[in-house]
Design a protein around this motif. Structure first.
Motif, PDB file in Angstrom:
ATOM      1  N   PRO A   1       0.818  -0.907   0.044  1.00  0.00           N
ATOM      2  CA  PRO A   1       0.089  -0.034  -0.251  1.00  0.00           C
ATOM      3  C   PRO A   1       0.737   1.426  -0.282  1.00  0.00           C
ATOM      4  O   PRO A   1       0.420   2.536  -0.737  1.00  0.00           O
ATOM      5  CB  PRO A   1      -1.103  -0.099   1.110  1.00  0.00           C
ATOM      6  CG  PRO A   1      -1.079  -1.606   1.264  1.00  0.00           C
ATOM      7  CD  PRO A   1       0.215  -2.211   1.044  1.00  0.00           C
TER       8      PRO A   1
ATOM      9  N   ARG B   1       2.508   1.708  -3.621  1.00  0.00           N
ATOM     10  CA  ARG B   1       0.864   2.398  -4.030  1.00  0.00           C
ATOM     11  C   ARG B   1       0.492   4.143  -3.594  1.00  0.00           C
ATOM     12  O   ARG B   1       0.166   4.839  -4.656  1.00  0.00           O
ATOM     13  CB  ARG B   1      -0.292   1.628  -2.953  1.00  0.00           C
ATOM     14  CG  ARG B   1      -0.126   0.472  -4.436  1.00  0.00           C
ATOM     15  CD  ARG B   1      -1.765  -0.088  -4.026  1.00  0.00           C
ATOM     16  NE  ARG B   1      -1.857  -1.976  -4.910  1.00  0.00           N
ATOM     17  CZ  ARG B   1      -2.521  -2.844  -4.572  1.00  0.00           C
ATOM     18  NH1 ARG B   1      -3.880  -2.230  -4.127  1.00  0.00           N
ATOM     19  NH2 ARG B   1      -2.808  -4.091  -5.073  1.00  0.00           N
TER      20      ARG B   1
ATOM     21  N   SER C   1      -5.582   5.413 -15.450  1.00  0.00           N
ATOM     22  CA  SER C   1      -5.679   3.741 -14.934  1.00  0.00           C
ATOM     23  C   SER C   1      -5.171   4.668 -13.336  1.00  0.00           C
ATOM     24  O   SER C   1      -5.656   4.531 -12.512  1.00  0.00           O
ATOM     25  CB  SER C   1      -4.423   3.123 -15.611  1.00  0.00           C
ATOM     26  OG  SER C   1      -3.971   2.015 -14.781  1.00  0.00           O
TER      27      SER C   1
ATOM     28  N   ASN D   1      -8.358   5.692 -10.618  1.00  0.00           N
ATOM     29  CA  ASN D   1      -9.137   4.362 -10.533  1.00  0.00           C
ATOM     30  C   ASN D   1      -7.936   3.613 -10.341  1.00  0.00           C
ATOM     31  O   ASN D   1      -8.312   3.424  -8.115  1.00  0.00           O
ATOM     32  CB  ASN D   1      -9.047   3.503 -11.326  1.00  0.00           C
ATOM     33  CG  ASN D   1     -10.714   3.704 -12.475  1.00  0.00           C
ATOM     34  OD1 ASN D   1     -10.848   5.104 -12.651  1.00  0.00           O
ATOM     35  ND2 ASN D   1      -9.950   3.864 -14.522  1.00  0.00           N
ATOM     36  N   ASN D   2      -6.783   3.656  -9.570  1.00  0.00           N
ATOM     37  CA  ASN D   2      -5.610   3.469  -9.196  1.00  0.00           C
ATOM     38  C   ASN D   2      -6.031   4.603  -7.434  1.00  0.00           C
ATOM     39  O   ASN D   2      -5.419   3.812  -6.289  1.00  0.00           O
ATOM     40  CB  ASN D   2      -4.348   3.271  -8.554  1.00  0.00           C
ATOM     41  CG  ASN D   2      -4.314   1.926 -10.060  1.00  0.00           C
ATOM     42  OD1 ASN D   2      -4.783   1.442 -10.226  1.00  0.00           O
ATOM     43  ND2 ASN D   2      -3.524   2.096 -10.811  1.00  0.00           N
TER      44      ASN D   2
ATOM     45  N   LYS E   1      -7.951   6.501  -6.821  1.00  0.00           N
ATOM     46  CA  LYS E   1      -9.333   5.423  -5.800  1.00  0.00           C
ATOM     47  C   LYS E   1      -9.524   4.431  -4.941  1.00  0.00           C
ATOM     48  O   LYS E   1     -10.120   4.844  -3.753  1.00  0.00           O
ATOM     49  CB  LYS E   1     -10.695   6.022  -7.092  1.00  0.00           C
ATOM     50  CG  LYS E   1     -12.032   5.641  -5.860  1.00  0.00           C
ATOM     51  CD  LYS E   1     -13.140   6.221  -7.323  1.00  0.00           C
ATOM     52  CE  LYS E   1     -14.251   5.624  -6.752  1.00  0.00           C
ATOM     53  NZ  LYS E   1     -15.167   5.703  -7.944  1.00  0.00           N
ATOM     54  N   GLU E   2      -9.254   3.918  -5.885  1.00  0.00           N
ATOM     55  CA  GLU E   2      -8.820   2.162  -4.594  1.00  0.00           C
ATOM     56  C   GLU E   2      -8.250   2.510  -3.591  1.00  0.00           C
ATOM     57  O   GLU E   2      -8.586   1.644  -2.635  1.00  0.00           O
ATOM     58  CB  GLU E   2      -8.198   0.642  -5.774  1.00  0.00           C
ATOM     59  CG  GLU E   2      -8.765   0.088  -4.507  1.00  0.00           C
ATOM     60  CD  GLU E   2      -7.970  -1.317  -6.249  1.00  0.00           C
ATOM     61  OE1 GLU E   2      -7.467  -1.976  -5.120  1.00  0.00           O
ATOM     62  OE2 GLU E   2      -7.621  -0.618  -6.964  1.00  0.00           O
ATOM     63  N   ILE E   3      -6.991   3.068  -3.775  1.00  0.00           N
ATOM     64  CA  ILE E   3      -5.955   3.590  -2.406  1.00  0.00           C
ATOM     65  C   ILE E   3      -6.717   3.819  -1.760  1.00  0.00           C
ATOM     66  O   ILE E   3      -6.775   3.848  -0.158  1.00  0.00           O
ATOM     67  CB  ILE E   3      -4.587   4.472  -2.920  1.00  0.00           C
ATOM     68  CG1 ILE E   3      -4.328   2.636  -3.553  1.00  0.00           C
ATOM     69  CG2 ILE E   3      -4.220   4.111  -1.625  1.00  0.00           C
ATOM     70  CD1 ILE E   3      -2.396   3.634  -4.181  1.00  0.00           C
ATOM     71  N   ARG E   4      -7.372   5.343  -1.994  1.00  0.00           N
ATOM     72  CA  ARG E   4      -8.202   6.539  -0.893  1.00  0.00           C
ATOM     73  C   ARG E   4      -8.569   5.293  -0.199  1.00  0.00           C
ATOM     74  O   ARG E   4      -8.951   5.952   1.137  1.00  0.00           O
ATOM     75  CB  ARG E   4      -8.791   7.514  -1.563  1.00  0.00           C
ATOM     76  CG  ARG E   4      -9.217   8.280  -0.731  1.00  0.00           C
ATOM     77  CD  ARG E   4     -10.147   9.349  -1.582  1.00  0.00           C
ATOM     78  NE  ARG E   4      -9.303  10.660  -2.590  1.00  0.00           N
ATOM     79  CZ  ARG E   4      -9.318   9.950  -4.105  1.00  0.00           C
ATOM     80  NH1 ARG E   4     -10.066   9.453  -4.115  1.00  0.00           N
ATOM     81  NH2 ARG E   4      -8.683  11.224  -4.591  1.00  0.00           N
ATOM     82  N   ASP E   5      -9.532   4.803  -0.803  1.00  0.00           N
ATOM     83  CA  ASP E   5     -11.253   4.016  -0.187  1.00  0.00           C
ATOM     84  C   ASP E   5     -10.544   3.022   0.818  1.00  0.00           C
ATOM     85  O   ASP E   5     -10.806   2.689   1.496  1.00  0.00           O
ATOM     86  CB  ASP E   5     -11.764   3.134  -1.092  1.00  0.00           C
ATOM     87  CG  ASP E   5     -12.357   3.574  -1.981  1.00  0.00           C
ATOM     88  OD1 ASP E   5     -13.146   5.506  -1.944  1.00  0.00           O
ATOM     89  OD2 ASP E   5     -13.142   3.413  -3.459  1.00  0.00           O
ATOM     90  N   TYR E   6      -9.307   2.501   0.244  1.00  0.00           N
ATOM     91  CA  TYR E   6      -8.104   1.478   1.476  1.00  0.00           C
ATOM     92  C   TYR E   6      -7.864   1.949   2.363  1.00  0.00           C
ATOM     93  O   TYR E   6      -8.248   1.553   3.435  1.00  0.00           O
ATOM     94  CB  TYR E   6      -7.501   0.490   0.531  1.00  0.00           C
ATOM     95  CG  TYR E   6      -6.104  -0.574   1.785  1.00  0.00           C
ATOM     96  CD1 TYR E   6      -7.193  -1.007   2.062  1.00  0.00           C
ATOM     97  CD2 TYR E   6      -5.092   0.240   2.076  1.00  0.00           C
ATOM     98  CE1 TYR E   6      -5.996  -2.671   3.083  1.00  0.00           C
ATOM     99  CE2 TYR E   6      -4.476  -0.390   3.026  1.00  0.00           C
ATOM    100  CZ  TYR E   6      -5.194  -2.050   3.215  1.00  0.00           C
ATOM    101  OH  TYR E   6      -4.093  -2.579   3.763  1.00  0.00           O
TER     102      TYR E   6
ATOM    103  N   HIS F   1     -11.339   3.163   4.720  1.00  0.00           N
ATOM    104  CA  HIS F   1     -11.768   1.360   5.719  1.00  0.00           C
ATOM    105  C   HIS F   1     -10.690   0.660   6.443  1.00  0.00           C
ATOM    106  O   HIS F   1     -10.849   1.007   7.604  1.00  0.00           O
ATOM    107  CB  HIS F   1     -12.074   0.014   3.929  1.00  0.00           C
ATOM    108  CG  HIS F   1     -12.536  -1.480   4.839  1.00  0.00           C
ATOM    109  ND1 HIS F   1     -13.675  -1.210   5.751  1.00  0.00           N
ATOM    110  CD2 HIS F   1     -11.296  -1.808   5.487  1.00  0.00           C
ATOM    111  CE1 HIS F   1     -13.709  -2.374   5.764  1.00  0.00           C
ATOM    112  NE2 HIS F   1     -12.857  -3.053   5.700  1.00  0.00           N
TER     113      HIS F   1
END
Length: 438
Positions: free
Chosen positions: A321, A324, A370, A373-374, A376-381, A384
């Motif tokens: 992470p 990322r 791309s 999107n990555n 955004k995914e890292i932000r959500d992770y 959480h």
């Protein structure tokens, strides 16, 4: 009467066995003679079977023998005085009070009187008016110490007869030497009581608390069985040391029950609810400060909690992470620069651009999308993960508060047990004061 030795005091059968020398003296007018007529003979020794003897018996005898006196000769002087001193093994009843065992004092008596003659025919008196037991020939007992040995003369009149019936009652006041019982009854009891206190000092999560409690309970039960063989089972009072054993067994059983409650509280989690504010204020504010536990147990628990949180965070975060996040930051900067370069003029020029340039721009746009999107995914992770850590912290805080309550409650039960033990010791083992004879 002269006491030679206390042979035995059987508490279970309530019987006193003594070795005594009794001295009887009376005058018999039929046994007088003139010394001058019989060659100056002053006294003679004769068997008592050939002369009259008073039927003085022990009223409170507990012997199956028909005769407790030994056969000795009587000394008869010329004036008719008969002196008879038979040694005897007396077995008499003695009421035993075992309330203060093994630091008890017992009072036994031996009552002598004529069985068939009243006071007008046989008048009983003390020899040379000595109202007591002669202890000049007494052999010290290993178990009993004589406090005093007085004697009294009684006269009893019955409704059927006007004649008095005198008797001589000799008392023996005894105090037990408790040295032997200190090692087999008192010392193990005190040591086991001290071991019981260790139950409250073991960690609440340890299963040894209940095991130690049940082991000490069994040891007290063995001591109680040993005491049963030393005291009469049908006594009016029970020994205070026996009551102390029972109190200890009750307190130990209560301690094991309380330890179960403390363990339940210690492993309590947030699903069972938070610590009520009133309980938190009483235990974690007032009692914890009173027991000086804020700097010890509670500080230790907080340190453990912090270490646990750091370990959990370390396990949940990995190098992937973090890489990322670095890539996301770089591509975010690239995207921002690319957006700034996208102007209307550039779109007009795009129509006149070559197909090669259009292909490069298309690949760049796909790369930017791309990256977006990555990111955004890292932000959500990350969001959480932070939420999960906060939830874990809240759960750990609730569990930690319950653990603190359990520790304070354990210390409270310890002090209650100590106070109960001190009260029991003061109540159970007072030294009996020597009271006056009845």
């Amino acid at each position: 009467m002269s006491l030679v030795q206390i042979l035995d005091l059987d508490e279970k059968n309530q019987v006193l066995q003594t070795n005594i020398w009794t001295r009887y003296q009376w005058k018999d007018t039929h046994l007088k003679w003139d010394r001058d007529e019989f060659g100056g003979i002053e006294n003679i020794r004769v068997p008592v079977e050939g002369i009259w003897t008073p039927d003085i018996v022990l009223y409170n005898y507990a012997d199956i023998r028909l005769e407790e006196k030994r056969k000795v000769l009587a000394i008869i002087t010329s004036d008719g005085t008969v002196d008879w001193r038979p040694p005897s093994i007396m077995i008499s009843t003695c009421s035993i009070d075992i309330a203060h065992f093994p630091y008890d004092e017992q009072e036994c008596y031996m009552k002598f009187g004529s069985w068939t003659y009243d006071g007008f025919k046989v008048d009983l008196k003390f020899y040379k008016n000595y109202t007591g037991i002669d202890l000049d020939e007494y052999v010290e007992s290993n178990e009993w110490e004589i406090i005093n040995a007085p004697a009294i003369r009684n006269e009893k009149r019955y409704s059927c007869c006007p004649e008095p019936y005198p008797d001589l009652t000799f008392f023996i006041r005894l105090r037990r030497r408790g040295g032997f019982y200190n090692y087999i009854l008192v010392l193990p009891c005190v040591l086991l009581s001290l071991l019981t206190m260790l139950i409250f000092w073991l960690p609440p999560e340890s299963s040894a608390k209940s095991v130690l409690g049940m082991t000490i309970f069994s040891a007290f039960f063995i001591l109680l069985l040993l005491l049963k063989d030393l005291v009469p089972q049908e006594a009016e009072n029970i020994p205070r040391i026996g009551a102390y054993y029972c109190i200890n067994m009750i307190l130990i059983a209560t301690a094991v029950f309380l330890c179960t409650i403390i363990i339940n509280i210690y492993i309590r989690d947030e699903k069972k609810g938070k610590v009520p504010p009133l309980i938190k204020k009483i235990f974690l504010v007032y009692l914890a400060k009173f027991y000086c536990m804020m700097q010890e147990e509670i500080a230790r628990l907080r340190q453990e909690e912090q270490q646990q949180q750091e370990a959990e965070v370390g396990c949940r975060t990995s190098p992937v992470p973090s890489r990322r996040i670095e890539r996301a930051e770089k591509f975010a900067i690239l995207k921002e620069r690319f957006e700034k370069q996208r102007t209307p003029a550039s779109f007009e020029d795009k129509a006149n651009a070559s197909p090669a340039v259009s292909a490069i721009e298309a690949r760049s746009m796909a790369l930017v999308n791309s990256v977006h999107n990555n990111v955004k995914e890292i932000r959500d992770y990350l969001r959480h993960t932070r939420k999960r850590i906060e939830t874990t912290d809240a759960k750990s805080k609730v569990a930690n508060e319950w653990r603190m309550v359990a520790l304070v409650l354990d210390r409270t039960f310890f002090f209650i047990y100590v106070i109960a033990m001190l009260i029991a010791l003061i109540m159970m083992f007072p030294r009996p004061a020597s009271s006056a004879l009845h």
